[in-house]
Design a protein around this motif. Structure first.
Motif, PDB file in Angstrom:
ATOM      1  N   LEU A 150       0.836  -1.197   0.000  1.00  0.00           N
ATOM      2  CA  LEU A 150       0.000   0.000   0.000  1.00  0.00           C
ATOM      3  C   LEU A 150       0.871   1.247   0.000  1.00  0.00           C
ATOM      4  O   LEU A 150       1.922   1.293   0.631  1.00  0.00           O
ATOM      5  N   ALA A 151       0.387   2.271  -0.702  1.00  0.00           N
ATOM      6  CA  ALA A 151       1.089   3.559  -0.676  1.00  0.00           C
ATOM      7  C   ALA A 151       0.857   4.278   0.643  1.00  0.00           C
ATOM      8  O   ALA A 151       1.709   5.036   1.098  1.00  0.00           O
ATOM      9  N   GLY A 152      -0.289   4.047   1.276  1.00  0.00           N
ATOM     10  CA  GLY A 152      -0.620   4.684   2.540  1.00  0.00           C
ATOM     11  C   GLY A 152      -1.660   3.868   3.281  1.00  0.00           C
ATOM     12  O   GLY A 152      -2.357   3.029   2.701  1.00  0.00           O
ATOM     13  N   PRO A 153      -1.828   4.087   4.589  1.00  0.00           N
ATOM     14  CA  PRO A 153      -2.739   3.252   5.383  1.00  0.00           C
ATOM     15  C   PRO A 153      -4.210   3.442   5.037  1.00  0.00           C
ATOM     16  O   PRO A 153      -5.011   2.556   5.315  1.00  0.00           O
ATOM     17  N   ARG A 154      -4.584   4.579   4.444  1.00  0.00           N
ATOM     18  CA  ARG A 154      -5.980   4.835   4.124  1.00  0.00           C
ATOM     19  C   ARG A 154      -6.234   4.761   2.614  1.00  0.00           C
ATOM     20  O   ARG A 154      -7.222   5.290   2.117  1.00  0.00           O
ATOM     21  N   GLY A 272      -6.533  12.508  -0.658  1.00  0.00           N
ATOM     22  CA  GLY A 272      -6.317  11.126  -1.060  1.00  0.00           C
ATOM     23  C   GLY A 272      -4.977  10.552  -0.668  1.00  0.00           C
ATOM     24  O   GLY A 272      -4.646   9.437  -1.076  1.00  0.00           O
ATOM     25  N   ILE A 273      -4.180  11.289   0.121  1.00  0.00           N
ATOM     26  CA  ILE A 273      -2.840  10.846   0.501  1.00  0.00           C
ATOM     27  C   ILE A 273      -2.798  10.614   2.006  1.00  0.00           C
ATOM     28  O   ILE A 273      -3.281  11.438   2.780  1.00  0.00           O
ATOM     29  N   SER A 274      -2.250   9.481   2.410  1.00  0.00           N
ATOM     30  CA  SER A 274      -2.058   9.176   3.830  1.00  0.00           C
ATOM     31  C   SER A 274      -0.642   8.652   4.022  1.00  0.00           C
ATOM     32  O   SER A 274       0.026   8.245   3.072  1.00  0.00           O
ATOM     33  N   VAL A 275      -0.181   8.650   5.272  1.00  0.00           N
ATOM     34  CA  VAL A 275       1.213   8.331   5.577  1.00  0.00           C
ATOM     35  C   VAL A 275       1.251   7.266   6.662  1.00  0.00           C
ATOM     36  O   VAL A 275       0.509   7.331   7.647  1.00  0.00           O
ATOM     37  N   PHE A 276       2.122   6.289   6.491  1.00  0.00           N
ATOM     38  CA  PHE A 276       2.365   5.300   7.537  1.00  0.00           C
ATOM     39  C   PHE A 276       3.220   5.913   8.642  1.00  0.00           C
ATOM     40  O   PHE A 276       4.199   6.623   8.373  1.00  0.00           O
ATOM     41  N   GLY A 277       2.833   5.627   9.892  1.00  0.00           N
ATOM     42  CA  GLY A 277       3.618   6.121  11.010  1.00  0.00           C
ATOM     43  C   GLY A 277       5.036   5.577  11.010  1.00  0.00           C
ATOM     44  O   GLY A 277       5.973   6.242  11.459  1.00  0.00           O
TER      45      GLY A 277
END
Length: 759
Positions: A150-154, A272-277
């Motif tokens: 995944l590119a991001g968690p959401r 539309g962009i989310s970030v993994f911790g």
């Protein structure tokens, strides 16, 4: 050095043993500094965020191959890429062997009728908002994509198993590519450097303001130290100990806030962009620089600030009272900033004739010029203000006596707005080079459908009927299409369109038209086919031959809704029936006009199309297209601006609360002598509003000058976005107003008689 160590140790003992007041002062300094430290740590983690996103995207990406099928090859087809304006990474997969390549995050490829979805998409499919997506892909969810895929968690992502991709999908040998990274062009590099500078300068200003919390209490402490024999240099070093402790505490608070943010960042989504911790890892060198530079800067700021204070055994006298601030050196800072930008245009570093270090230095000095000009501007303006009513008199008199403190409270806002206006001006000025006209006419039709699977005329008609009965659809123009080549010129190809007369008029000016007519279209880059000319199909190197109708009429081409003109054949259904070689091998395309009042019309069209053929492609027609890299930079800067604005609001609230706490004695005395609560509240509002108004005026002027200079450097037309400037200033004013409103309950509590108690 021994004197510094001894006096800092003494100052530390005085703070630790200073009771609740000293501890509260220290805590507020630590919180103010900690907010800035958290944002600085986030900035140092930006490279790891980008590299993590890039690595996962490359790992799941694929490159098509022309090689033969094998045990490892997979047929794939990407699906329409959005659902209710949210990006969706969807891929249809069909293995061609016993050991197919598997994308990261999956243990196996899903079989026909099975789906493996991301956690966010699974939640969507399980809820009421995912009803249409469930009807679009009625598959059984058998697994969840892991973080590695995944590119991001959401992110919305899925892999859907299929057995219908033979002859329709494209073959890949494996998942994972190593895409070469092109360096940013000079304009985008300039935009990035300017953006980072204007986002971090306000944070530095607020950190500098936070380390000066509790200055009035420190002044009284210095007088007491002078009474017992300390000299002025010693008192400054002792006072610096409290700033040093506050800065060290701020490092701890900032680290805690950063670690807490790592746990919460996955709950946030932007455009539309989310970030993994797990991607938030500060660069060690940059984090160490923050940890060393911040305490040193806190000590230096305190020592410099105390040069204007004379501490004597019987009290403290501020040299600024009765002495006007000097203007010349403040203007000199601004002049040096402009000079730096001029030198940037003469340098050669960074390409394009622009020296990026000089740009950063020029921007930094111009914003610093705004920061040091604001106290002089507040002092200059309040000397000429009339008192007005009682609240106005209290506010103006307070600003006349100590305008510097009020100015410091809004300095960060001023610098942030000035930088934001400059950045907005630069973005607007250079965007024309990255926003391209596609030639598509979205006012005519809004959606294009392309299906390479051959359909008969009856199937095409039923497909068009289903589209016409779709919610939000106003008009449908479906046609069959193919390509033929001239037998006498193998390099000459013509498109073939089969539809009724109304649809064919989309591609040419037909004039009279009836079923059975055939037309040859004159294109801009190829001649029109001739009546009776021999052509061949292009489905193989030696395609079937056929002869064009003898009654073929030549007509001029007309741009279709995609902006393209087609040289070739336009056939009505009866004319196509006379060419049976074409009749059963036409793919289907169509233009769809949607109702602008129906926001989900595009999704409804996608659902209808995918239910007919999951491998069909659906495109939204748009008049402009934004360069992907420019869009990424713009989104990153906007996200950074939002983060800075939030930190500024929180830091400003801390600053205002500290100032109210320092003035609790006079406020309580005024209340005890009969001043009404509303009068004092309005006076405090005026004390914030006047510096804020002056600060925003200065911010607009500085931002426009800086923006014009940056546009000149990038060789762009100087143009100012009035709506964006008003939006920036309005947002800043709203933040200050909200902070003032939130501080009102504390103000009322400070008016109680208990606040007159002192040590």
């Amino acid at each position: 050095m021994r004197r510094w160590i001894r006096d800092l140790a003494l100052g530390t003992r005085l703070v630790v043993g200073g009771g609740p007041t000293a501890w509260l002062r220290l805590a507020m300094t630590a919180v103010g500094v900690g907010l800035g430290v958290a944002l600085l740590l986030l900035a140092t983690a930006a490279p790891t965020i980008l590299s993590g996103h890039r690595a996962r995207s490359d790992a799941r990406d694929f490159a098509y191959t022309d090689g033969p099928a094998s045990a490892h090859t997979v047929l794939i087809r990407q699906t329409p890429g959005s659902y209710r304006h949210h990006p969706v990474h969807g891929v249809l997969v069909q293995p061609e062997g016993a050991d197919p390549s598997v994308p990261p995050g999956l243990s196996r490829l899903p079989g026909p009728g099975e789906m493996v979805a991301s956690p966010a998409l699974r939640r969507l499919l399980a809820g009421p908002d995912g009803a249409e997506l469930r009807s679009r892909y009625p598959a059984r969810v058998v697994g969840t994509i892991g973080d590695a895929g995944l590119a991001g968690p959401r992110e919305y992502a899925f892999y859907l198993g299929s057995d219908r991709l033979t002859g329709r999908g494209q073959r890949i040998a494996r998942f994972g590519t190593e895409q070469p990274r092109q360096p940013l062009d000079p304009v985008l590099l300039l935009l990035t450097v300017v953006g980072i500078t204007v986002l971090l300068v306000p944070v530095a200003v607020f950190v500098a303001t936070a380390v000066r919390f509790g200055s009035a209490a420190r002044d009284r402490q210095q007088a007491a130290l002078r009474l017992v024999g300390a000299d002025r240099a010693m008192t400054r070093r002792i006072a610096a100990a409290e700033a040093l402790l506050g800065a060290l505490g701020g490092l701890v608070v900032g680290a805690v806030l950063f670690l807490a943010g790592r746990q919460l960042v996955e709950l946030v989504e932007f455009d539309g962009i989310s970030v993994f911790g797990s991607d938030l890892h500060p660069q060690p060198v940059l984090a160490a620089l923050v940890a060393v530079a911040l305490p040193a800067a806190a000590v230096a700021i305190t020592v410099v600030a105390l040069r204007r204070v004379v501490a004597e055994p019987l009290g403290v006298v501020r040299q600024g009272v009765g002495r006007r601030r000097r203007l010349w050196w403040r203007l000199a800072v601004t002049g040096l900033g402009l000079a730096g930008l001029v030198l940037a245009g003469l340098g050669r570093d960074g390409g394009g004739g622009v020296s990026l270090p000089a740009v950063a230095a020029g921007v930094l000095l111009l914003l610093a010029g705004a920061a040091v000009l604001l106290p002089w501007l507040v002092e200059f303006a309040v000397r000429r203000l009339p008192g007005g009513g009682v609240p106005g008199q209290l506010a103006v008199r307070r600003l006349q006596l100590d305008g510097g403190t009020a100015a410091r409270a809004v300095t960060g806002i001023t610098v942030a707005v000035a930088g934001a206006i400059a950045l907005q001006t630069l973005l607007a000025g250079v965007s024309h080079g990255y926003v391209h006209q596609t030639g598509q006419d979205a006012s005519q039709r809004q959606v294009l459908i392309e299906d390479t699977v051959p359909m008969t005329a009856g199937q095409r008609a039923r497909f068009a009927a289903r589209l016409r009965h779709t919610d939000g659809v106003r008009r449908v123009e479906a046609y069959g299409s193919d390509t033929v080549a001239a037998t006498d010129d193998p390099e000459l190809f013509w498109s073939v369109m089969v539809a009724d007369c109304a649809t064919l008029r989309t591609f040419a000016a037909l004039g009279d038209c009836a079923d059975g007519d055939a037309f040859g279209v004159d294109g801009t880059d190829a001649r029109a086919p001739r009546p009776g000319e021999a052509v061949r199909t292009t489905d193989s190197p030696h395609g079937a031959r056929l002869r064009l109708p003898a009654g073929l009429r030549s007509v001029p081409a007309r741009p279709d809704p995609t902006g393209m003109t087609h040289a070739g054949l336009l056939l009505t259904p009866a004319a196509a029936d006379r060419l049976p070689v074409l009749g059963g091998r036409l793919s289907t395309s169509g233009f769809v006009g949607t109702d602008p009042a129906e926001p989900d019309a595009y999704d409804h069209v996608v659902t209808t199309t995918v239910r007919v053929d999951p491998t069909a492609s659906v495109f939204s027609l748009q008049g402009t297209q934004v360069d992907a890299r420019f869009g990424t930079v713009r989104r990153g800067l906007l996200l950074g601006a939002i983060a800075v604005l939030l930190v500024i609001g929180a830091s400003l609230l801390t600053t205002v609360l500290e100032q109210l706490r320092a003035r609790r004695g006079p406020l309580a005395v005024l209340s005890a002598f009969g001043a009404r609560r509303s009068t004092l509240t309005v006076s405090v509002l005026w004390q914030t509003a006047i510096p804020m108004f002056l600060g925003l005026l200065l911010a607009v002027a500085t931002g426009l000058v800086l923006g014009a200079a940056l546009l000149h450097l990038s060789h762009a037309t100087i143009w100012f976005d009035a709506a964006g400037i008003l939006g920036m200033t309005g947002a800043a004013a709203a933040v200050v107003a909200l902070v003032t409103l939130l501080s009102t309950p504390v103000l009322w509590r400070m008016m109680r008689p208990e606040a007159m108690r002192t040590e």
